[in-house]
Motif scaffolding. Structure first.
Motif, PDB file in Angstrom:
ATOM      1  N   GLU A   1     111.596  54.184 123.345  1.00 16.76           N
ATOM      2  CA  GLU A   1     111.061  53.621 124.581  1.00 16.76           C
ATOM      3  C   GLU A   1     110.711  52.172 124.335  1.00 16.76           C
ATOM      4  O   GLU A   1     110.290  51.801 123.241  1.00 16.76           O
ATOM      5  CB  GLU A   1     109.808  54.370 125.023  1.00 16.76           C
TER       6      GLU A   1
ATOM      7  N   GLN B   1     103.214  56.790 134.767  1.00 15.80           N
ATOM      8  CA  GLN B   1     104.434  56.006 134.954  1.00 15.80           C
ATOM      9  C   GLN B   1     105.543  57.025 135.170  1.00 15.80           C
ATOM     10  O   GLN B   1     106.153  57.522 134.232  1.00 15.80           O
ATOM     11  CB  GLN B   1     104.703  55.122 133.748  1.00 15.80           C
TER      12      GLN B   1
ATOM     13  N   ALA C   1     111.548  56.882 134.742  1.00 15.26           N
ATOM     14  CA  ALA C   1     112.117  56.355 133.507  1.00 15.26           C
ATOM     15  C   ALA C   1     113.537  55.888 133.801  1.00 15.26           C
ATOM     16  O   ALA C   1     114.343  56.650 134.340  1.00 15.26           O
ATOM     17  CB  ALA C   1     112.143  57.422 132.421  1.00 15.26           C
TER      18      ALA C   1
ATOM     19  N   PHE D   1     109.783  53.161 131.075  1.00 17.60           N
ATOM     20  CA  PHE D   1     108.995  53.857 132.084  1.00 17.60           C
ATOM     21  C   PHE D   1     108.399  52.858 133.067  1.00 17.60           C
ATOM     22  O   PHE D   1     107.930  51.790 132.677  1.00 17.60           O
ATOM     23  CB  PHE D   1     107.887  54.687 131.424  1.00 17.60           C
TER      24      PHE D   1
END
Length: 167
Positions: free
Chosen positions: A34, A71, A74, A93
């Motif tokens: 991420e 959040q 994605a 995200f």
């Protein structure tokens, strides 16, 4: 270099983008990381042009809606190193209130249609996209069909009651 491994890729990414790589995992051997929206274009450009990595093929851009997360959206990028037969998944995200992310068309022209499809189904805005409009749904559709904002079935349907199925 004979073989590129997930460990080597992760080491290079963490060195280059220290503090911007999070939640590293390897489900079924696919390196998944991420990052944030401010870093994504630099990261994609770097993994494409780095002579060691050579992730030159953008396989897919899509999104996922996680309605129970803060959040909740994605944006997911799948990139392939054709030289080393290695793939990487990169997630960014976004909060529902701000669904804007920079366009990857500056790195890959082929990102154009993938981003349009992601916009069409999830409502993700790709800043700097040359022609961001619906691609598969009707232009006047005022919802984004892949969002998990609506019940899957009408709770008032009588043909779905348990007693019809012996329960």
């Amino acid at each position: 270099m004979d073989k590129l491994t997930n460990e080597l890729v992760l080491e290079k990414l963490q060195t280059k983008f220290a503090g911007h790589i999070a939640n590293v995992s390897e489900p079924k051997g696919l390196l998944t990381i991420e990052t944030d929206r401010e870093t994504i274009i630099d990261l994609l450009s770097w993994i494409k042009t780095d002579e060691t990595l050579q992730f030159i093929y953008l396989t897919d851009i899509t999104a996922v809606h996680y309605p129970n997360l803060e959040q909740s959206f994605a944006v997911v990028y799948h990139v392939h190193s054709l030289v080393y037969h290695l793939r990487i998944r990169i997630k960014v995200f976004l909060a529902k209130e701000d669904l804007t992310i920079p366009s990857a068309t500056t790195v890959w022209l082929g990102a154009n249609w993938m981003e349009r499809e992601t916009y069409d189904f999830y409502g993700i805005n790709f800043a700097g996209h040359p022609d961001l409009r619906r691609i598969l749904n009707m232009d006047d559709l005022d919802v984004f069909p892949m969002r998990k904002e609506y019940p899957l079935e009408d709770p008032n349907r009588v043909d779905k009651k348990d007693f019809y199925f012996g329960r």
